[in-house]
Enzyme design. Structure first.
Site, PDB file in Angstrom:
ATOM      1  N   HIS A 146       0.935   1.074 -13.049  1.00  0.00           N
ATOM      2  CA  HIS A 146       1.712  -0.119 -13.378  1.00  0.00           C
ATOM      3  C   HIS A 146       3.183   0.279 -13.488  1.00  0.00           C
ATOM      4  O   HIS A 146       3.496   1.297 -14.105  1.00  0.00           O
ATOM      5  CB  HIS A 146       1.213  -0.733 -14.691  1.00  0.00           C
ATOM      6  CG  HIS A 146       1.929  -1.997 -15.037  1.00  0.00           C
ATOM      7  ND1 HIS A 146       1.660  -3.195 -14.404  1.00  0.00           N
ATOM      8  CD2 HIS A 146       2.931  -2.242 -15.915  1.00  0.00           C
ATOM      9  CE1 HIS A 146       2.461  -4.127 -14.893  1.00  0.00           C
ATOM     10  NE2 HIS A 146       3.238  -3.576 -15.804  1.00  0.00           N
ATOM     11  N   GLY A 204       0.793  -1.234   0.000  1.00  0.00           N
ATOM     12  CA  GLY A 204       0.000   0.000   0.000  1.00  0.00           C
ATOM     13  C   GLY A 204       0.820   1.276   0.000  1.00  0.00           C
ATOM     14  O   GLY A 204       0.322   2.331   0.381  1.00  0.00           O
ATOM     15  N   ARG A 238      -5.554  -8.674  -8.744  1.00  0.00           N
ATOM     16  CA  ARG A 238      -6.525  -9.557  -9.402  1.00  0.00           C
ATOM     17  C   ARG A 238      -7.092  -8.867 -10.626  1.00  0.00           C
ATOM     18  O   ARG A 238      -7.309  -7.663 -10.612  1.00  0.00           O
ATOM     19  CB  ARG A 238      -7.679  -9.907  -8.451  1.00  0.00           C
ATOM     20  CG  ARG A 238      -7.214 -10.748  -7.276  1.00  0.00           C
ATOM     21  CD  ARG A 238      -8.412 -11.122  -6.428  1.00  0.00           C
ATOM     22  NE  ARG A 238      -7.961 -11.652  -5.161  1.00  0.00           N
ATOM     23  CZ  ARG A 238      -8.284 -12.862  -4.695  1.00  0.00           C
ATOM     24  NH1 ARG A 238      -9.083 -13.646  -5.387  1.00  0.00           N
ATOM     25  NH2 ARG A 238      -7.827 -13.252  -3.534  1.00  0.00           N
TER      26      ARG A 238
HETATM   27  C1  GAR Z   1       3.383  -1.106  -7.378  1.00  0.00           C
HETATM   28  O1  GAR Z   1       4.683  -1.111  -7.909  1.00  0.00           O
HETATM   29  C2  GAR Z   1       2.352  -1.115  -8.481  1.00  0.00           C
HETATM   30  O2  GAR Z   1       2.703  -0.348  -9.590  1.00  0.00           O
HETATM   31  C3  GAR Z   1       2.294  -2.572  -8.822  1.00  0.00           C
HETATM   32  O3  GAR Z   1       2.322  -3.222  -7.572  1.00  0.00           O
HETATM   33  C4  GAR Z   1       3.098  -2.423  -6.650  1.00  0.00           C
HETATM   34  C5  GAR Z   1       2.287  -2.234  -5.406  1.00  0.00           C
HETATM   35  O4  GAR Z   1       3.032  -1.592  -4.408  1.00  0.00           O
HETATM   36  N1  GAR Z   1       1.130  -2.901  -9.569  1.00  0.00           N
HETATM   37  C6  GAR Z   1       1.127  -3.784 -10.582  1.00  0.00           C
HETATM   38  O5  GAR Z   1       2.089  -4.451 -10.891  1.00  0.00           O
HETATM   39  C7  GAR Z   1      -0.209  -3.905 -11.288  1.00  0.00           C
HETATM   40  N2  GAR Z   1      -0.077  -4.675 -12.488  1.00  0.00           N
HETATM   41  P1  GAR Z   1       2.298  -0.916  -3.166  1.00  0.00           P
HETATM   42  O6  GAR Z   1       1.357  -1.961  -2.576  1.00  0.00           O
HETATM   43  O7  GAR Z   1       3.404  -0.562  -2.213  1.00  0.00           O
HETATM   44  O8  GAR Z   1       1.545   0.275  -3.669  1.00  0.00           O
END
Ligand code: GAR
Length: 212
Positions: A114, A17, A96
């Site tokens: 992303h 998060g 998801r």
């Molecule tokens: C982030 O790097 C986000 O861009 C990625 O997951 C991470 C979550 O970090 N999302 C994806 O890969 C979506 N395809 P966080 O929970 O610390 O925000």
């Protein structure tokens, strides 16, 4: 631009998060352009939920059902959003794939971040994919969500250079810092500036939007 009143926002997050944290910090400074109302997670252990509580934002875990990669029934998630009169959903590390009814109900009103320069490296471990590929420049993308993996009209992108002495860890750290700057700024722009869609191109600007 959605409407004159302040937009009501919900975040979907599955893990740490840190992107939610960046959004919540911007909101508390009055810089997000909308009100963060709730965080919804498919993972009751997600630290994002704890972060939400610390910010005084409602933390919810609607049922996920039997599957790992999708929600078995999206109706309780949609009901939770409707009950709270949510205008826009922000995906922030939500792992998801979404389908109808959520995508239909929030078409054009759901954003995702992303960690790659889409359309390169969609899917899981995008930073690792780019690192192993040996790219010299990577970055992050905020886009409208449509029914395809990490795809949809692009709202904003930021580049991150891969340095000669980088490790995957050092690159990841700069990528996350770039995400934390990009997502709140992109949300604010999406919420406060007129735009239109020209095919896949999201075009900001009052004159441009009026022509669309
Ligand atoms: C982030 O790097 C986000 O861009 C990625 O997951 C991470 C979550 O970090 N999302 C994806 O890969 C979506 N395809 P966080 O929970 O610390 O925000």
């Amino acid at each position: 631009m959605l409407s004159a009143r302040s937009a009501r926002l919900a975040v979907f997050a599955s893990g740490n998060g840190s992107n939610f944290e960046a959004l919540a910090s911007a909101a508390s400074r009055g810089e997000l352009g909308g009100d963060l109302v709730a965080v919804l997670s498919d993972n009751p252990q997600a630290f994002a939920l704890e972060r939400a509580r610390r910010h005084g934002i409602e933390a919810l875990t609607p049922p996920t059902g039997r599957f790992r990669s999708r929600l078995e029934d999206e109706t309780p998630w949609l009901d939770a959003l409707r009950e709270r009169r949510i205008d826009v959903v922000l995906l922030a590390g939500f792992m998801r794939r979404l389908h109808a009814p959520l995508l239909d109900a929030f078409a054009g009103r759901m954003l995702n971040i992303h960690p790659s320069l889409l359309p390169s490296f969609p899917g899981l471990d995008a930073i690792g994919q780019a690192w192993r590929h040996g790219v010299r420049v990577t970055g992050c993308t905020v886009h409208l969500v449509e029914d395809a993996l990490d795809a949809g009209p692009i709202v904003a992108q930021a580049t991150v250079e891969v340095l000669g002495d980088d490790t995957q860890d050092s690159l990841e750290a700069r990528m996350h810092a770039a995400e934390h700057r990009l997502y709140p700024a992109a949300v604010r722009r999406y919420l406060t500036e007129p735009f239109r869609l020209d095919g896949r191109r999201l075009v900001f600007g009052a004159a441009e939007a009026a022509r669309g």
